[in-house]
Design an enzyme around this catalytic site. Structure first.
Site, mmCIF file in Angstrom:
data_model
loop_
_atom_site.group_PDB
_atom_site.id
_atom_site.type_symbol
_atom_site.label_atom_id
_atom_site.label_comp_id
_atom_site.label_asym_id
_atom_site.label_seq_id
_atom_site.Cartn_x
_atom_site.Cartn_y
_atom_site.Cartn_z
ATOM 1 N N LYS A 1 33.951 93.291 44.638
ATOM 2 C CA LYS A 1 33.870 92.023 45.371
ATOM 3 C C LYS A 1 34.559 90.951 44.536
ATOM 4 O O LYS A 1 34.235 90.766 43.361
ATOM 5 C CB LYS A 1 32.421 91.639 45.643
ATOM 6 C CG LYS A 1 32.260 90.447 46.569
ATOM 7 C CD LYS A 1 32.657 90.804 48.010
ATOM 8 C CE LYS A 1 31.481 91.312 48.797
ATOM 9 N NZ LYS A 1 31.797 91.610 50.213
ATOM 10 N N GLN B 1 59.171 77.949 22.067
ATOM 11 C CA GLN B 1 58.788 79.213 21.437
ATOM 12 C C GLN B 1 58.156 78.968 20.063
ATOM 13 O O GLN B 1 57.156 79.596 19.694
ATOM 14 C CB GLN B 1 60.011 80.126 21.290
ATOM 15 C CG GLN B 1 60.491 80.734 22.583
ATOM 16 C CD GLN B 1 61.560 79.895 23.276
ATOM 17 O OE1 GLN B 1 61.601 78.673 23.122
ATOM 18 N NE2 GLN B 1 62.424 80.556 24.041
ATOM 19 N N THR C 1 30.277 96.686 48.219
ATOM 20 C CA THR C 1 30.714 95.452 47.563
ATOM 21 C C THR C 1 29.751 94.312 47.847
ATOM 22 O O THR C 1 29.613 93.391 47.030
ATOM 23 C CB THR C 1 32.136 95.057 48.007
ATOM 24 O OG1 THR C 1 32.131 94.727 49.403
ATOM 25 C CG2 THR C 1 33.116 96.187 47.745
ATOM 26 N N ASP C 2 29.063 94.373 48.984
ATOM 27 C CA ASP C 2 28.056 93.352 49.263
ATOM 28 C C ASP C 2 26.928 93.409 48.237
ATOM 29 O O ASP C 2 26.354 92.376 47.869
ATOM 30 C CB ASP C 2 27.504 93.530 50.674
ATOM 31 C CG ASP C 2 26.612 92.378 51.111
ATOM 32 O OD1 ASP C 2 27.135 91.257 51.285
ATOM 33 O OD2 ASP C 2 25.395 92.594 51.231
ATOM 34 N N HIS D 1 59.840 70.321 32.448
ATOM 35 C CA HIS D 1 61.006 69.544 32.033
ATOM 36 C C HIS D 1 60.892 68.069 32.432
ATOM 37 O O HIS D 1 60.466 67.739 33.548
ATOM 38 C CB HIS D 1 62.275 70.127 32.650
ATOM 39 C CG HIS D 1 62.507 71.564 32.302
ATOM 40 N ND1 HIS D 1 62.752 71.992 31.022
ATOM 41 C CD2 HIS D 1 62.527 72.685 33.074
ATOM 42 C CE1 HIS D 1 62.925 73.300 31.014
ATOM 43 N NE2 HIS D 1 62.781 73.751 32.245
ATOM 44 N N ASN E 1 57.754 75.431 30.811
ATOM 45 C CA ASN E 1 58.341 74.223 30.215
ATOM 46 C C ASN E 1 58.466 73.177 31.317
ATOM 47 O O ASN E 1 59.315 73.276 32.209
ATOM 48 C CB ASN E 1 59.711 74.539 29.613
ATOM 49 C CG ASN E 1 60.168 73.465 28.648
ATOM 50 O OD1 ASN E 1 59.711 72.326 28.724
ATOM 51 N ND2 ASN E 1 61.065 73.822 27.756
ATOM 52 N N ARG F 1 62.985 64.506 22.611
ATOM 53 C CA ARG F 1 62.675 64.766 24.007
ATOM 54 C C ARG F 1 61.169 64.848 24.227
ATOM 55 O O ARG F 1 60.381 64.953 23.272
ATOM 56 C CB ARG F 1 63.312 66.081 24.466
ATOM 57 C CG ARG F 1 62.729 67.315 23.801
ATOM 58 C CD ARG F 1 63.198 68.615 24.433
ATOM 59 N NE ARG F 1 62.543 69.773 23.839
ATOM 60 C CZ ARG F 1 62.570 70.997 24.335
ATOM 61 N NH1 ARG F 1 63.238 71.245 25.446
ATOM 62 N NH2 ARG F 1 61.956 72.002 23.731
ATOM 63 N N PHE G 1 65.768 70.130 21.105
ATOM 64 C CA PHE G 1 66.301 71.404 21.588
ATOM 65 C C PHE G 1 67.820 71.325 21.532
ATOM 66 O O PHE G 1 68.454 70.659 22.342
ATOM 67 C CB PHE G 1 65.842 71.708 23.013
ATOM 68 C CG PHE G 1 66.197 73.106 23.460
ATOM 69 C CD1 PHE G 1 65.722 74.214 22.782
ATOM 70 C CD2 PHE G 1 67.032 73.313 24.562
ATOM 71 C CE1 PHE G 1 66.047 75.504 23.181
ATOM 72 C CE2 PHE G 1 67.357 74.600 24.971
ATOM 73 C CZ PHE G 1 66.866 75.687 24.273
#
Length: 305
Positions: free
Chosen positions: A12, A226, A57-58, A254, A252, A169, A152
């Site tokens: 479930k 990274q 599942t109940d 941006h 990322n 940045r 970067f």
């Protein structure tokens, strides 16, 4: 063409349970989404529809509610361990249980008033095969941003490269992290005796791991996402002895400087720059940081957790 049954499980998914504990005028709230998957001796139900080995599942849903009432919710990890142990121990046909939990945090406004926190969601996955445990915990949707101390540049270029090098940045991401605990319930001599070895303090471990992730993000001068990822993972593994590995999935997010020249305006990072926050497409950085000598066991596709 003859066929055979491969790996399978059933259960479930996304049972929502809210537990309120009243301590006088002060109430305590736990808000969970619990998904249970069971596997074992299930050939007959697939081949012939024989349901003799199938726990409905109940019933798994009802068990989640009953355990929340009878045993409480100390932590997502502890609650998942209690459920997984129950399903494997109580049903001869079930050999393995996997419990995945999302916990939604609430901020107290007064003794019995709360506001849903807008930060991350805590997650946990507990797997039990009747002998040993694997506990993977983590978080998702923790949005963080550094407005400077990120660069970067110096990257590979070809005829299709248009990205300009950046020496100051914005670095922003939605942190999704999963970490695996070394605890497996085995005794000190290695025997598979459930609960023979003391389990970590799940709540404290979560809070401390989160704190180290954020401290590393804030304290790392980043030349790539990274590099920041590795710094976060290294800090966690070096400071939390109970954790064997941690896997990150970092989009990322941006932020691009807006071209204001058509309006006769400059847009300089040193003088109140204006950025366009792009939601897609985005770079996606993923990696695992391991304790030296540990085996990687967290699935590469963290979205499945």
């Amino acid at each position: 063409m003859p066929t055979i049954l491969g790996q399978n499980q059933y259960g479930k998914a996304e049972t929502r349970v809210v537990k309120v504990v009243r301590d006088g005028d002060t109430h305590h709230l736990k808000d969970l989404s619990v998904s249970v998957a069971l596997s074992g001796d299930m050939d007959a139900v697939h081949y012939s529809g024989d349901n003799a080995n199938v726990l409905p599942t109940d019933t798994t849903k009802n068990t989640v509610y009953a355990f929340a009432k009878e045993r409480g919710v100390e932590s997502a990890e502890h609650f998942g361990i209690e459920l997984a142990r129950h399903f494997v121990a109580s049903q001869e046909s079930i050999h393995r249980a996997r419990v995945r939990i999302e916990e939604y945090a609430w901020e107290r406004l007064a003794g019995h008033s709360f506001a849903r926190k807008g930060q991350e969601t805590r997650v946990a996955e507990i797997t039990y095969d009747g002998a040993r445990w694997q506990v993977v915990a983590g978080l998702k949707d923790l949005t963080v941003l550094n407005s400077t101390n990120s660069e970067f540049w110096g990257y590979a270029k070809d005829r299709y490269t248009t990205l300009q090098e950046a020496y100051d940045r914005i670095l922003a991401t939605d942190v999704s992290a999963r970490w695996r605990y070394g605890w497996d319930g085995a005794a000190a001599d290695g025997s598979a005796a459930a609960a023979s070895a003391p389990a970590p303090d799940w709540n404290r471990s979560y809070e401390e791991t989160r704190r180290h992730i954020l401290a590393a993000f804030a304290g790392t001068y980043s030349r790539s996402l990274q590099q920041t990822l590795y710094a976060m993972g290294t800090r966690v593994v070096e400071h939390r002895d109970e954790i064997e590995e941690i896997r990150f999935s970092l989009p990322n997010k941006h932020h691009f400087l807006v071209d204001l020249e058509p309006f006769g305006l400059t847009n300089d990072v040193a003088d109140g720059a204006v950025y366009f926050a792009a939601d897609r497409p985005y770079g996606l950085i993923e990696a695992t940081v391991l304790r030296d000598g540990a085996d990687a066991r967290i699935p590469v596709d963290t979205t499945t957790l």
